[in-house]
Scaffold this active site. Structure first.
Site, PDB file in Angstrom:
ATOM      1  N   ASP A  75      -9.013 117.834   3.664  1.00 41.34           N
ATOM      2  CA  ASP A  75      -8.397 118.726   2.669  1.00 41.34           C
ATOM      3  C   ASP A  75      -9.385 119.100   1.562  1.00 41.34           C
ATOM      4  O   ASP A  75     -10.311 118.350   1.258  1.00 41.34           O
ATOM      5  CB  ASP A  75      -7.166 118.023   2.059  1.00 41.34           C
ATOM      6  N   GLY A  99     -10.624 124.996   0.236  1.00 45.92           N
ATOM      7  CA  GLY A  99     -10.405 126.143  -0.649  1.00 45.92           C
ATOM      8  C   GLY A  99     -10.905 125.854  -2.051  1.00 45.92           C
ATOM      9  O   GLY A  99     -11.602 126.674  -2.672  1.00 45.92           O
ATOM     10  N   ARG A 100     -10.586 124.658  -2.559  1.00 48.13           N
ATOM     11  CA  ARG A 100     -11.003 124.297  -3.920  1.00 48.13           C
ATOM     12  C   ARG A 100     -12.514 124.120  -4.006  1.00 48.13           C
ATOM     13  O   ARG A 100     -13.127 124.469  -5.009  1.00 48.13           O
ATOM     14  CB  ARG A 100     -10.274 123.013  -4.365  1.00 48.13           C
ATOM     15  N   ARG A 112     -12.327 131.394  -0.018  1.00 45.94           N
ATOM     16  CA  ARG A 112     -11.860 130.150   0.607  1.00 45.94           C
ATOM     17  C   ARG A 112     -12.528 129.893   1.962  1.00 45.94           C
ATOM     18  O   ARG A 112     -12.840 128.756   2.304  1.00 45.94           O
ATOM     19  CB  ARG A 112     -10.332 130.195   0.801  1.00 45.94           C
ATOM     20  N   HIS A 119     -14.103 126.562   4.312  1.00 44.87           N
ATOM     21  CA  HIS A 119     -13.782 126.180   5.700  1.00 44.87           C
ATOM     22  C   HIS A 119     -15.066 126.123   6.529  1.00 44.87           C
ATOM     23  O   HIS A 119     -15.250 125.223   7.339  1.00 44.87           O
ATOM     24  CB  HIS A 119     -12.810 127.191   6.323  1.00 44.87           C
ATOM     25  N   GLU A 130       2.609 123.752   9.290  1.00 45.41           N
ATOM     26  CA  GLU A 130       2.916 124.490   8.051  1.00 45.41           C
ATOM     27  C   GLU A 130       1.793 125.447   7.655  1.00 45.41           C
ATOM     28  O   GLU A 130       2.040 126.404   6.910  1.00 45.41           O
ATOM     29  CB  GLU A 130       3.182 123.505   6.902  1.00 45.41           C
ATOM     30  N   TRP A 176       0.552 127.686   9.325  1.00 47.90           N
ATOM     31  CA  TRP A 176       0.841 129.050   9.815  1.00 47.90           C
ATOM     32  C   TRP A 176       1.443 129.910   8.712  1.00 47.90           C
ATOM     33  O   TRP A 176       1.445 131.140   8.799  1.00 47.90           O
ATOM     34  CB  TRP A 176       1.818 129.003  11.005  1.00 47.90           C
ATOM     35  N   LEU A 191     -17.308 108.453  21.777  1.00 44.08           N
ATOM     36  CA  LEU A 191     -16.188 108.669  20.855  1.00 44.08           C
ATOM     37  C   LEU A 191     -15.159 109.645  21.432  1.00 44.08           C
ATOM     38  O   LEU A 191     -15.528 110.690  21.969  1.00 44.08           O
ATOM     39  CB  LEU A 191     -16.762 109.268  19.554  1.00 44.08           C
ATOM     40  N   ILE A 243       0.877 112.736   2.723  1.00 43.06           N
ATOM     41  CA  ILE A 243       0.600 112.678   4.160  1.00 43.06           C
ATOM     42  C   ILE A 243       0.669 114.082   4.784  1.00 43.06           C
ATOM     43  O   ILE A 243       0.105 114.325   5.846  1.00 43.06           O
ATOM     44  CB  ILE A 243       1.611 111.715   4.855  1.00 43.06           C
TER      45      ILE A 243
END
Ligand code: IPE
Ligand code: IPE
Ligand code: MG
Length: 279
Positions: A32, A35-36, A45, A49, A79, A81, A143, A207
């Site tokens: 997360d 964007g910030r 933004r 990414h 969410e 989307w 992995l 979460i």
């Protein structure tokens, strides 16, 4: 343990971590703050990414070197989307590009690629690229990298209940067979153990509908770094922190250090799994 900043070769710091305690078998990350990270630099933004892909590359490589067996990355939620169409579209293009660009390197590093989520909702070219990568890497022994795409914990559980209902109706499954292990086996994550360590970047304390069933006993680590600045140094900090925890799984400390009749001390998670599967 004091962690020096990883420089040129970070092999010594990795060796130190391996010696100082257990390396989590499964790490799950809520990536997360892209964007910030970009906003802080006056960038769009999408620049965050894009830089986030470099973090993914670094973390995947470091996890492989450390002997982490499973790494689940929350890359796009159900969410997500709901974000502006332009951002969703740019994210899907970036995902496609990253899969194309990274496939060979992942394969060379013996990574086994997997995906969880409602993959059928992704653009066709992304689905094709993803399935191609999964197929190409299916026999790799390093992995296991699990991408959570169009994923949410509630989606997973709803899906599992719906399939259990079908199996009960068709007589394949009986109500008496419903145990925690059985529910686990209906989830999209059925092939992977529960995460030992859940990391969230950008300081958010939630979460966000990630692996809500699977993280029942995961250790949580919140990093203040935005995902594009979260690199192996921060990963090592999270693992060192994990190693300082005592995972009691509802028991008391003394029980964790006692031995089973075989004489083998049973680790916390193994005890938890055993007790959870008791009727
Ligand atoms: C995480 O970064 C990436 C995705 C959710 C796809 P964000 O895009 O959520 O960045 P912030 O949280 O707005 O800074
Ligand atoms: C969680 O981040 C989802 C991913 C990292 C893919 P979000 O940015 O979507 O979460 P919220 O909206 O802040 O809870
Ligand atoms: Mg966010």
């Amino acid at each position: 343990m004091a962690l020096e900043k990883a420089t040129g070769s970070d092999r010594p710091i990795q060796d130190q971590l391996v010696k100082s305690g257990d390396i989590p078998r499964h790490i799950a990350i809520i990536m997360d703050g892209n964007g910030r990270w970009a906003q802080k630099r006056g960038l769009p933004r999408i620049a965050g990414h894009r830089e986030g892909v470099n973090s993914v590359r670094d973390i995947v490589e470091a996890c492989g070197q450390l002997g982490v067996r499973y790494l689940t990355l929350y890359a796009f939620s159900t969410e997500n989307w709901k974000r502006p169409r332009e951002e969703v579209s740019l994210l899907m293009r970036l995902l496609l590009k990253a899969l194309r660009d990274e496939k060979d390197r992942l394969h060379q590093n013996e990574v086994q690629l997997k995906a969880v989520g409602d993959i059928s909702t992704l653009p066709q070219d992304v689905q094709d690229e993803l399935l191609d990568g999964i197929e190409k890497m299916k026999n790799n022994k390093g992995l296991t990298l699990i991408l959570a795409l169009s994923y949410s914990g509630r989606w997973d559980i709803t899906n599992a209940i719906s399939r259990m209902y079908d199996d009960i109706r068709s007589g394949v499954l009986k109500k008496e067979q419903i145990t925690q292990d059985l529910i686990t086996s209906y989830l999209s994550t059925r092939d992977f153990p529960d995460p030992d360590l859940l990391v969230r970047t950008s300081g958010e304390l939630r979460i966000s509908n990630f692996l809500i069933w699977q993280i029942a006993y995961s250790e949580l680590f919140i990093s203040q770094e935005y995902w594009p600045s979260f690199r192996r140094t921060q990963l090592y900090e999270s693992i060192a922190d994990f190693q300082r925890r005592e995972r009691r799984f509802g028991m008391v400390s003394e029980q964790l250090h006692s031995s089973e009749p075989t004489g083998e001390p049973l680790r916390g998670m193994e005890r938890f799994v055993k007790s959870a599967s008791k009727p």
